[in-house]
Every structure is written in C-alpha cells, then in structure tokens.
Motif scaffolding. Structure first.
Motif, short mmCIF file in Angstrom:
data_model
loop_
_atom_site.label_atom_id
_atom_site.label_comp_id
_atom_site.label_asym_id
_atom_site.label_seq_id
_atom_site.Cartn_x
_atom_site.Cartn_y
_atom_site.Cartn_z
N GLY A 21 5.24 -50.93 -9.20
CA GLY A 21 4.23 -50.70 -8.41
C GLY A 21 4.00 -49.00 -8.00
O GLY A 21 3.55 -48.82 -7.03
N VAL A 22 4.65 -48.30 -8.78
CA VAL A 22 4.46 -46.82 -8.50
C VAL A 22 3.59 -46.07 -9.50
O VAL A 22 3.57 -46.38 -10.70
CB VAL A 22 5.89 -46.18 -8.62
CG1 VAL A 22 5.89 -44.65 -8.20
CG2 VAL A 22 6.77 -46.85 -7.69
N VAL A 80 3.60 -53.93 -3.24
CA VAL A 80 2.40 -54.01 -4.47
C VAL A 80 2.48 -55.23 -5.12
O VAL A 80 3.75 -55.81 -5.59
CB VAL A 80 2.60 -52.81 -5.64
CG1 VAL A 80 1.60 -52.98 -6.82
CG2 VAL A 80 2.32 -51.35 -4.59
N PRO A 81 1.49 -55.83 -5.27
CA PRO A 81 1.17 -57.22 -6.08
C PRO A 81 2.00 -57.16 -7.37
O PRO A 81 1.82 -56.46 -8.08
CB PRO A 81 -0.05 -57.69 -6.12
CG PRO A 81 -0.58 -57.08 -4.88
CD PRO A 81 0.08 -55.61 -4.80
N PHE A 82 2.89 -58.24 -7.84
CA PHE A 82 3.23 -58.33 -9.12
C PHE A 82 4.32 -57.41 -9.49
O PHE A 82 4.62 -57.12 -10.47
CB PHE A 82 2.20 -58.54 -9.98
CG PHE A 82 1.23 -59.68 -9.83
CD1 PHE A 82 1.63 -60.94 -9.83
CD2 PHE A 82 0.16 -59.38 -9.37
CE1 PHE A 82 0.66 -62.07 -9.38
CE2 PHE A 82 -0.98 -60.38 -9.07
CZ PHE A 82 -0.48 -61.62 -9.08
N ALA A 83 4.89 -56.56 -8.66
CA ALA A 83 5.64 -55.27 -8.93
C ALA A 83 7.02 -55.98 -9.06
O ALA A 83 8.06 -55.76 -8.15
CB ALA A 83 5.55 -54.14 -7.90
N LYS A 142 -5.00 -43.29 -11.36
CA LYS A 142 -4.93 -44.64 -11.27
C LYS A 142 -5.75 -45.37 -12.17
O LYS A 142 -5.46 -46.54 -12.91
CB LYS A 142 -5.36 -45.09 -9.79
CG LYS A 142 -4.35 -44.66 -8.83
CD LYS A 142 -4.63 -45.33 -7.40
CE LYS A 142 -3.58 -44.75 -6.37
NZ LYS A 142 -3.71 -43.58 -5.87
N ASN A 143 -6.82 -44.88 -12.58
CA ASN A 143 -7.91 -45.57 -13.32
C ASN A 143 -7.40 -45.48 -14.71
O ASN A 143 -8.00 -46.20 -15.57
CB ASN A 143 -9.13 -44.89 -13.15
CG ASN A 143 -9.30 -43.33 -13.49
OD1 ASN A 143 -8.31 -42.79 -13.53
ND2 ASN A 143 -10.62 -42.92 -13.95
N LEU A 144 -6.38 -44.84 -14.97
CA LEU A 144 -6.06 -44.74 -16.56
C LEU A 144 -4.72 -45.52 -16.68
O LEU A 144 -4.34 -45.43 -17.75
CB LEU A 144 -5.76 -43.23 -16.79
CG LEU A 144 -7.02 -42.27 -17.02
CD1 LEU A 144 -6.88 -41.06 -17.17
CD2 LEU A 144 -8.18 -42.94 -17.81
N VAL A 145 -4.00 -45.85 -15.49
CA VAL A 145 -2.64 -46.66 -15.68
C VAL A 145 -3.05 -48.24 -15.33
O VAL A 145 -3.74 -48.49 -14.39
CB VAL A 145 -1.93 -46.30 -14.60
CG1 VAL A 145 -0.48 -46.86 -14.70
CG2 VAL A 145 -1.63 -44.60 -14.78
N GLY A 146 -2.60 -49.07 -16.20
CA GLY A 146 -2.93 -50.50 -16.29
C GLY A 146 -2.05 -50.96 -15.01
O GLY A 146 -0.73 -50.63 -15.14
N THR A 147 -2.45 -51.90 -14.44
CA THR A 147 -1.60 -52.31 -13.04
C THR A 147 -1.35 -53.98 -13.58
O THR A 147 -1.95 -54.49 -14.38
CB THR A 147 -2.53 -52.41 -11.75
OG1 THR A 147 -3.62 -53.18 -12.04
CG2 THR A 147 -2.76 -50.86 -11.30
N PRO A 163 6.80 -42.14 -3.10
CA PRO A 163 5.98 -42.53 -4.16
C PRO A 163 4.64 -43.09 -3.72
O PRO A 163 4.64 -43.87 -2.70
CB PRO A 163 6.95 -43.75 -4.62
CG PRO A 163 7.83 -44.14 -3.65
CD PRO A 163 8.07 -42.95 -2.80
N THR A 164 3.83 -42.96 -4.54
CA THR A 164 2.31 -43.40 -4.50
C THR A 164 2.12 -44.77 -5.09
O THR A 164 2.44 -44.95 -6.13
CB THR A 164 1.28 -42.33 -5.09
OG1 THR A 164 1.36 -41.10 -4.55
CG2 THR A 164 -0.15 -42.80 -5.03
N PRO A 165 1.90 -45.59 -4.06
CA PRO A 165 1.78 -47.05 -4.87
C PRO A 165 0.49 -47.41 -5.74
O PRO A 165 -0.28 -46.51 -5.50
CB PRO A 165 1.39 -47.99 -3.57
CG PRO A 165 0.76 -46.80 -2.39
CD PRO A 165 1.43 -45.54 -2.71
N LEU A 166 0.92 -48.21 -6.47
CA LEU A 166 -0.39 -48.35 -7.53
C LEU A 166 -1.29 -49.28 -6.93
O LEU A 166 -1.47 -50.20 -7.34
CB LEU A 166 0.31 -48.84 -8.84
CG LEU A 166 -0.38 -48.69 -10.17
CD1 LEU A 166 -1.04 -47.39 -10.41
CD2 LEU A 166 0.65 -48.91 -11.33
#
Length: 1178
Positions: free
Chosen positions: A1059-1060, A730-733, A1067-1072, A672-675
């Motif tokens: 965190g995936v 990933v932070p806060f995941a 990535k720029n369209l997905v809120g973290t 999986p690609t981390p966010l």
C-alpha cells in the motif's frame, strides 16, 4: 540616599542482580466506585447529632457531592502546595549556594577594580576641541572614535574629556545578584562612569550630539588606559562592545591577559570581564522631550516619504537609549533601596536571572530585551503595587520563592502590551505602581520619574514569547504532584528546533536594503530591527489565529570589535533571519482564511489590498457571504508554510520565497505515501485512511453483534485502529506487516465456563468457529482460524482471521470472564516458578486486557493532539530505519512518543510532526532510565477558561499524588531487585498501568542502551550541523558497522502490495490492489519470516535486527544484522545442555567456544536462495 561609588561598593563587599517481577493488580473501576460510595456513606453516618433531622438523613444529591468534593480538593491542594513550596524553597537555597561566586574570585576582582579605579583617576583632562581637532587627536591605526552611524561631518559644538563626576559599580555585581556560569558567555562586571554635566548643552539630546560627545569621551579614555595599564601592571585587552546590541551605545570591554610577570595583576582564572559604561548625568536633558512618541533626530524628507505630510516619525529607540544612559547609577540606587527593604529580593533576582537565562532571554535586542535588569525592575515595581487599583502584587516579607512566583504569575496573567504598568523609581517617596488596561500596543513598564519605558528593547514578538514562557512556568509551579524544579530552573529550553513548531530561514537579497530609507533608519536605528518588524507585521496579519507566537531573530557575528575599528566586522555572505512559529493546532491547517462580510466595505478593501488576487467572495453554509482566501494542500508542505511563502512574495519582495528554507518536507517525506487517491491533497494531520479502517471495523462490529453466540463487546486493539501504524491502512495491502488488525472479543458472563486454561481456550475456539461459519455463509466476509503462540506454554489459543469486503483484515482474540482469574490463580499456586508464571500473566495481560485500555487511551490522545499520530509514526519509522523497531512492543513506543504531548516541560506541546519527533529524540537522549521512571498522566488538558465545577469533575481523572507515590514505590522496588536494569530497562507507568512494566518486561539491555546512543547521536548531529536535508537523511540511515555480521538478503517487490507509493513515481501510473490474492502467503515478506525463524533457532546466543517494513528499504538494502550476546562468546566447559553450536578450544581438553563459522553455514542453509551473502565484522 548616599551615592554608591566604586570604592565604597568594594568596601561594603569586604563585610559582608536477581531477576524478579512486581505485578500490581489494580481493582477494577466498579469495585473502586463501590468502595468510594461505601466510604461516603460512612462519612455521612458520622455527621453531627444536632443535624440529624430528616432532611439531613437523606442521601446527598449529586450537586452536594460535587460541592463537597470541590471543598475537599481545594483543602488538599492547598496542603500539597504548601508542602511543595517548602521543598522548592529548600531546593532554591541549595541552588543559590551552588551558584554563588567563589570568594577567591571576588577578592581577586576587588583588587582589579581598585587598581582600575586608580587608573581612571589618573586620566588627564583634555582641551576643548572641534570635530576635526578631535579626530586628529588619535592615531586611527590604533584608536578610532566609535561614532554612531551616521558619523558627524559638521559640528557647531565642541568635544572634551574631564574626569568623571562619579565612578560606580553597577549591574548584578554591584547589586550582589551575580551568579557563576559554568558554560555560555563569561560573566561581566559593569562600571559606570558619569560624564561631567559641564560637557553638555541643553539640546545635545538631538541628532546624536550627546552620543558623539560620548564616543569621543570613550576613545580618549582608551587612549590613556592602554599606557596606564601597562605602567601599573594590569595586563588587559581593551575592545569596543555594543551594550545589549545597542549600536548607539558602545562601551569598553576589558579582558585579562595572561603574563609571566609576577607583578602583573591578572584575573583570567575568574573568567570575568569588565565593562566600562560611560553615562550622562541624571536629569541633564529635559526628559519629556525624550518620550517614546517624540522625534529627536531631524532629517529632511521628500514628498515620496510621506505623501505630503511634514511630520517626522517618532524615534523611540534613540530616545530610550539616551535616557537609559542617564540612569545607570540612578537605577542602582533604586534597586539597592528595594534590596534593603526586602530581605529575599536579592535571591529572587538570582532565580529570575537563571529562569530567563535558561529560556534564552536577556537584556540585549537579540535576546528579546528582557533580562536580569528588567526582571529586577519589574519585581521592585510590584512591591509598590501593580494591580488595577494600585493593590500590591508582592509583599516585602515574601520569601524568594514567593517573590519569584508572584512575578512570573504577573507576567503570565497581565498583558503589558495591550495595557501598561506605570511606577515611580523616586527613592524615598512611596508612590503606588498601577496597571492601566489601555496601553500603547507595545510592551510597556513606564517609569514616571525617568520617563523611560523599561521594556524599550522588547518587541511584541519577544513579549509574546516571554508571556508564553511565564504561563508554562506557572503551570509547572502549580503542579503539586511532580517535582518541577529541574524544568523550571535547571533545564535549558531555548533550542530553536525544539521550542518552535515551524522553523524557517530567510536569506535577505541585496535589493531589500534599498527599502531601508532614512525615515526607517531614525525609527528603527538598524536594518535588523526594521526588517524583523516588517516580517513580523506581514506574517502576523497573514497567519493571525493560526499561530500563537512568531519569533524572528538573526545571528549576529559579534557585537565586540577592536578599538581601531568603528563597528564589528560584517560577513560578506547574505544576512539570514530565522523565523520561528508556534502553531495553534485548531486553526493551523484550516483550508480557508476568512475575512470580513461583503457589507463592510472598508474592511473588505483592506482585506483585498493585503491578500491581492487570492481574495475572493464566497457564500458559506450558514448563509453568510464573506471575503476569504482558499488554500490548496501541497504534498509535504503545511498550509502555514504555503501562506508564508505567498505573503512574503506579495509584501516583501517578489520571489523572495525562493530564499525561504524549511526542512519540514524532509521529515514528512520519511513517512511513506499511501497508495490512495487524493492523499497528496490532504493536510499533514489528516486521518482519512485510518477512519476508513475504523468504518470497516464498525461495520464488522455490527455484523458480529447480530450473530447469536453470546457476544458482549468487540474492542479494537491494533496500531491501525489507534492511528499509530507506520503505513497508513490501504485496502488489500496484504504485504503490510500491520495488515491484520487485532480485536478482542469479550464473551458474555456464564457460570459454565471451564475451570482449566486449555479447556477454556478450546471452548472459546468453538465460539470463534461458530462466528467464522456464520460469516462465511451469510455475509461477504471471508473468515478462517489460525493458531497463536504468543503466550508461552499455552498452545491452545486460536484466532479468527477476517477479510472484509472493503479490503481490510482483522484478527480476533476471544476473552471470557474466567481468563484473568485462571492466570492469576496459576501465579498464586506457582512456587519455584513464580517469576515464570508472572511473565506468562503479563503476556496474557498485554494481549487481552492492557492493549484494550491502551488503544482506548491512545485513540483519545490522537484526537486531542492532532500531531501525535504523525509524530509516533515518524518515530517508529526512524526506529525501523535503524533496524530497532522489531525489538520493542509498539505500545511501549507509543507511550514514549506521547511524553512531549502530555508532559512537554521544559518545552511546549509540539504542534508539528517535526517538532514532536525531535522532542521525542531529545527526551530519549537525556533519559537516564536506570534511575528515573517515565510516569505519564494520560489525560487531555483542561482549558483554563472552563468553569471550576468542570475542572473539579475532571480532577478525578488526573494522576493523584497518592497514585504517583505508589508508582514511584513500584519503580523503587523493581530497581532494588534489578539495579543494573538487566531484566527491566524502561519503567513507563500511567493510571492504566501503575506497575510500569506491562510493555517493557521483556526488554533487552543492549538494545535499550543502543536506543539511547542512537538518540544522542542524532541530537548531536543536529546540534553540530543544523537541520538540513542531508542531516535528516543521515539520521534515517542505519549504522551496520556496529553489528558482528550482516546478512544481505534478496529484495522482494512488496512496495505496491504494502500500500505504499513507490519513490519517484506517480499514482496514476502505478496499479493498485483491488482484491485479495488467492493465496495470502504469496504476498508475505520472506525476509520477515526468515528473521523470525533465525530468532527462534539462535535467539539464545544472538540478537538479530532487521527492518520490519522491508517495502520501505531502499532498493537492494534488505539486511538482517546479528550481534553475539557477550556471554555466549566466553569459553565454557563442555556440557551436553549448552544449547549452542560449539567447537573445542585449541590446547584445552574440556573447554569449548561458540562455532561461528558453523552458525553462518547453518544460516546460509536455512535462508537458501534468499541469502545473497554474509559479511562478518573484522
């Protein structure tokens, strides 16, 4: 020496249960070191009285101790090697007996050879014919003359057939070094026919003339053998075959045909075939004119070919092929003489043959050009010298093991490419073989008498692979701890996708064939040789230190063709070449290819010419200004692959990289690609996200160490902190199942610790509460206490959960000096419940002691082996996709996955994620865990170039023979108590855990068996359908039909909060996530909670399986699968204490069976709205 004709050769042949545990408590390191010091003191006190001077009574210095230990280690090693060589020799003797050709087959073949010799002697001589007459002699629908390409059009010389000067039995059958082969290609017998000298002129070695005459000789022989074989009742099928894939050298292949006629002599049951080799008389041509640097094919060249130079290029392949045709019988005599003077030479040749065969080497071009014949010739040369000064490498009195090992060592340590070995095959004169360090940059073992390079079919690529195989074998031969017989001689190691880190396929476009000019043809003879050489030169210049070996090979359809054809049938589809790379892990993923300094103008021009527009001039940190090429990482593509694509387009043909196939991206995409920002610009070995987690841990460590509560150490104990978690941190995941990272807090020693487990746990909880209070008041950390039920019968354990400002979660367990003592005391005091007490102790050991050692070891391994982290993560991801990950402790899986890295035999240490993963699957598919333990030596390899003192100092860290024997004894005891592996399936031991059961004590036999079955199915799928995107997808697709029922649950949208990066998104369209939720439980996976609840309620009759990382499941595919334990399905007599939902058996008063429908109803009720449907297997 007398000749060895066929008749004389044949004549000479006629002469001739209960669930128990074994818990091993190892002394700690301090006690062990003290014991060693006491023993060394005792040894010093027992010294010679004469040496008892004040100087000798002083305590030895560290240097003296090191020297003493080095001597002792050397003595011990020599003793162990002697013991091993004796055992190895016994294994060799047994192996040779098993490989011996059956006497009945030999007798049958001897009859066939006698009859065949009689047939050949009856072939009549022909008249002298011109070229046109020779072609008209045959009916081309039945027999064609196999002329080499190009066919002759005009000839001012004649063709004829005369009875052969000599008919000899050559090859391994003539030398009696043949072996029976249970699989693979059928064994063959070689018969050499020597053409009469009168058929040749002195200049026939030029322009294929001798080869054209030989082709006519062969066709004439076929024309007459067909009717003669029918007449004399020898039913055979005759076809042409290129000997060792040499298109200049067609031979006759004779295969037996099954008939019903009792008078017919057929040999089909022996599985042998017979090759008739037509050779030239020895010395018929001037051998000096056939040296590798001479040109013997005259062609007209244009000004465009050479820029105006008139010299023709050398024709080394053609020259060597002609020379080798003169030496069939000659080399048989040379090897036969060596066999007579060296008793074990024959058996050593058999070992060499088997060793090469298992690694895919052979005498043919496609198999590397180094086979049984080359091995035997090299060994014979080494019996007469081989060193720099002509010193003998091998002695005539050596055993077969010593001869074999000596030859392998020579291949491993002597470079026959940069230097060369020269020897003389002249029989009767003892001429010393010598190694010359200044060679020709091609593999060379040069026979001064014949003027032939024995390794003429080898390339630098195949020689590099051979030398690597020899180096690996020497490491195995020098291993005095383990039995390495199987990986050296019995296990195949030539599977492409297992022996190469990167495997690519390149389809050749038709336009490439135009570059194969007449000058290239006379140098390389075939397009395959030419194109492989061109690819190798380009890739070698581009990749340099990034790779240790480049292998290029093509799959030839067949080198055998009918006697009415001129060459084998070729496929209409485009030709495909495979490129195998072995990577250098220290260099492979570097982002910069450095070139020469800007002051070196000549080298700079060469560098820019090779790299084209990508070459640039840069200043580096050390102040140097160099030409270089900078590479940008691409998602799911290694730097090596990016370089290969670029240089192929630049130097082979524009856009040819579109034809370059590689499946590494399919494997990498399964991770999986981390966010996280910039993850797409990281190399595949990057540990940045893990290092961020580790930095957060180190900050927490500093904060806690300042709290005055008597803290000794805070130690990491989670998969994320040892770089092996499936999802990157990933932070806060908070939805990540591995969000909470376990830590072990070692408290300081004190005499006031309680002497009872529950009181001790309450005291430790008080310490954790104090830390929690301090963190919440004085820092930005958030902390709270939770209960822990991971240890049976101990419900007093509490954990300290901490949320860090960086967005990570840690979970702390407290450990005092009294814990282990109290658990061990409970084991000692247990009588009837001792097995249960041992189980509880192992649970404690896993959570508090073993995991700390394991984390320290695995962290070290992850740094030492750059591709281990990605491999174990992909392995866990595969298990999770098969709904198996929840059944195994992650530590157990990490130990299985490290096997190819610390003990890769018979392959090499994997240096790519895909190669590591496939090697793990391959090992699991063949591991018989009921009979074989997995014993790991978890120490990083010591570089061979380091000083001896450094090596000796590190020997103490390696697994000793004594420790290995203790582990084997532990395994034997466990299997004696549990022969069917009901309680313990996997025995995985190391220096950290000699008991071998720390992580596998709570295994499940059906699950362990399923793991083996799944691994075998995956390897079989790859073997049958090759590596492709569809194959890899299928490997990661679960098989739900094997379960008794499947519970389909509603999917929960936890991808982002895990965190995936969601599939097919940016990535720029997905809120973290940038902060913790107010209620952490709102982000928990309900499917996982339901799974654990079902296990708690029905675990005694059902085995449940699900995906741990439900965020990675494809949309709508959240499932929990169930399998009834077979014992629970059997009918039973009614008891109140059965512990399962039952119903009366029809027609019986007191017998009951499990009530499946009621269980399914309870599951639906427990799941509520989470359960969509339950499908039962019909």
């Amino acid at each position: 020496m007398a000749k060895r004709p066929l008749e004389s050769a044949l004549g000479s042949r006629k002469e001739g249960g209960e669930k128990k545990h074994v818990v091993i408590v190892e002394p700690n390191e301090e006690d062990r070191n003290e014991d060693e010091e006491d023993r060394s003191d005792d040894d010093d006190s027992d010294s010679d009285p004469e040496s008892a001077s004040p100087a000798h009574n002083e305590r030895p210095t560290k240097k003296q101790r090191k020297q003493l230990s080095a001597q002792e280690v050397q003595i011990a090693r020599e003793t162990a090697e002697l013991f091993k060589s004796n055992i190895f020799k016994l294994q060799i003797d047994e192996l040779i007996k098993e490989m011996k050709i059956k006497d009945s087959h030999i007798q049958k073949i001897e009859k066939v050879l006698h009859r065949l010799h009689h047939l050949i002697s009856q072939v009549p001589a022909s008249e002298t014919l011109s070229l046109s007459q020779a072609e008209q002699l045959f009916n081309h629908r039945k027999v064609a003359i196999p002329f080499p390409n190009p066919k002759p059009t005009k000839a001012n010389y004649t063709f004829a057939y005369s009875p052969p000067e000599d008919v000899s039995l050559v090859g391994s059958f003539g030398l009696k070094t043949g072996i029976s082969q249970s699989h693979g290609s059928s064994p063959s017998i070689d018969i050499a026919l020597t053409m009469p000298k009168s058929l040749f002129q002195p200049k026939d070695f030029l322009n294929y003339r001798a080869l054209y005459k030989r082709a006519f000789y062969l066709a004439y022989l076929v024309e007459h053998l067909i009717p003669l074989s029918k007449k004399h009742h020898l039913p055979i099928k005759i076809s042409y075959q290129f000997l060792n894939d040499d298109v200049l050298c067609p031979t006759l292949k004779l295969e037996s045909i099954k008939t019903d006629n009792e008078e017919d002599l057929h040999f089909i049951n022996t599985k042998f075939s017979i090759n008739i080799l037509v050779g030239f008389p020895f010395g018929v041509f001037d051998q000096k004119k056939l040296l590798p640097d001479k040109n013997c094919i005259r062609v007209q060249r244009t000004m465009e070919d050479d820029g105006g130079e008139g010299h023709l290029p050398p024709t080394p392949i053609y020259n060597a092929s002609v020379l080798s045709l003169t030496a069939y019988d000659y080399y048989l005599k040379y090897l036969y003489t060596t066999k007579k003077s060296t008793e074990e030479f024959k058996h050593a040749c058999v070992l060499g043959r088997l060793w090469l065969q298992q690694r895919g080497f052979g005498s043919s071009f496609t198999k590397g050009g180094f086979g049984h014949f080359e091995f035997a010739m090299l060994m014979a040369a080494l019996l007469n010298g081989g060193g720099l000064n002509g010193n003998k490498i091998l002695l005539h009195g050596f055993s077969s093991y010593q001869l074999f090992k000596g030859t392998i060592k020579y291949l491993a340590t002597i470079d026959l490419s940069s230097g060369y070995l020269s020897f003389s095959s002249l029989v009767g004169e003892s001429i010393t073989s010598k190694y010359n360090p200044e060679g020709f940059n091609v593999p060379t073992v040069f026979d001064k008498n014949v003027k032939l390079n024995i390794l003429w079919k080898m390339t630098n690529s195949s020689y590099s692979l051979l030398q690597s195989s020899a180096i690996e074998t020497m490491e195995l031969l020098n291993d005095v701890v383990r039995d390495r017989f199987d990986p050296i001689l019995l296990q195949k190691s030539n599977v492409d996708y297992l022996q190469y880190d990167v495997l690519m396929s390149l389809t050749v476009p038709d336009s490439i064939y135009a570059s194969f000019s007449p000058l290239e043809k006379i140098s390389f003879i075939t397009f395959e040789n030419y194109f492989k050489n061109k690819l190798y030169v380009v890739l070698k210049n581009a990749l340099k230190d990034r790779v240790t070996n480049i292998s290029i090979f093509n799959e030839r359809l067949s080198n055998q063709f009918p006697i009415n054809k001129l060459k084998p049938l070729t496929s209409s589809s485009p030709q495909t070449f495979k490129i195998g790379l072995r990577l250098n892990p220290e260099e492979a993923e570097k982002l910069v290819t450095k070139g020469p300094n800007n002051e070196d103008e000549k080298a700079a021009l060469k560098f820019k010419a090779f790299w084209g527009s990508r070459a640039s001039l840069r200043r580096f940190k050390d102040g140097t200004i160099q030409y270089c090429v900078v590479w940008q990482p691409k998602e799911n593509e290694s730097i090596v692959l990016s370089i290969a694509r670029y240089v192929l387009d630049l130097h082979i043909e524009k856009e040819i990289s579109h034809n370059l196939g590689h499946e590494a991206a399919s494997f990498s995409s399964k991770l999986p690609t981390p966010l996280l920002p910039a993850t797409s610009n990281q190399v595949v070995t990057s540990l940045v996200s893990f290092n961020n987690l580790k930095n957060s841990f180190e900050e927490l460590q500093k904060v806690i160490s300042n709290i005055p509560v008597g803290i000794k150490h805070l130690l990491p104990a989670s998969s994320g902190l040892r770089y092996t978690s499936v999802l990157q941190p990933v932070p806060f995941a908070t939805s990540n199942p591995d969000f909470w990272n376990d830590l072990v807090l070692q408290l300081e020693s004190s005499s006031k610790w309680p002497d009872e487990i529950s009181a001790l746990e309450n005291t430790k909880t008080a310490f954790l509460l104090k830390i929690s209070e301090s963190l919440n008041k004085e820092t930005a950390y958030k902390a709270f206490i939770t209960k822990d039920d991971s240890i049976t019968f101990n419900d007093h354990i509490c954990l300290l959960n901490i949320l860090t400002p960086e967005g990570y979660g840690f979970r702390i367990r407290a450990l005092s000096e009294r814990d282990e003592y109290l658990y061990l005391r409970a084991v000692a005091n247990a009588d009837k419940q001792k097995a249960l007490a041992q189980d509880i102790y192992l649970q404690f050991n896993r959570k508090y002691l073993g995991v700390v050692k394991h984390t320290r070891t695995i962290t070290s391994m992850a740094h030492h082996f750059p591709y281990y982290s990605g491999t174990v993560r992909l392995f866990k991801r595969w298990l999770d996709s098969q709904l198996m990950l929840t059944h195994f402790p992650e530590e157990l899986l990490e130990l299985i996955a490290i096997k190819p890295f610390v003990d890769p035999a018979p392959y090499t240490t994997p240096n790519s994620i895909e190669n590591g993963f496939l090697q793990v699957l391959n090992y699991l598919s063949s591991w018989n865990w009921k009979e074989n333990a997995l014993i790991l030596d978890l120490i990083r390899g010591t570089p061979t170039h380091l000083e001896d003192d450094y090596k000796v100092a590190n020997l103490s860290d390696k697994l000793s023979i004594q420790a290995y024997r203790v582990i084997e004894l532990n395994f034997t005891k466990i299997r004696q108590n549990d022969p069917s592996a009901i309680k313990t399936q996997f025995f995985i031991a190391s220096k950290d855990d000699p008991s071998g059961i720390l992580w596998s004590n709570e295994g499940n036999l059906p699950i362990a068996t399923r793991l083996t079955v799944l691994a075998r199915a995956a390897m079989l799928l790859i073997k049958e359908h090759a590596l492709s995107e569809s194959t890899i997808d299928l490997i990661f697709t679960p098989s739900l039909n094997d379960y008794d029922f499947v519970i389909y649950t509603k999917p929960s949208n936890l991808v982002v909060s895990s965190g995936v990066l969601p599939p097919n998104s940016f990535k720029n369209l997905v809120g973290t996530e940038t902060s913790f939720p107010e209620d952490l439980t709102s982000k928990y996976d309900l499917n996982d909670a339901f799974f654990h609840h079902l296990n708690a309620k029905f675990g005694n009759i059902l085995i449940f399986s699900t995906q741990k990382f439900s965020a990675l499941a494809s949309e709508g595919s959240n499932v929990i699968c169930g399998l009834f334990i077979p014992v629970s399905l059997a009918k039973k007599k009614f008891k109140v204490t059965l512990g399962m939902d039952i119903k009366p058996l029809d027609g019986s008063k007191d017998e009951v069976v499990v009530n499946k429908s009621s269980i399914f109803s309870q599951i639906s009720l427990l799941g509520g709205d989470l359960v969509r449907t339950i499908k039962e297997k019909k």
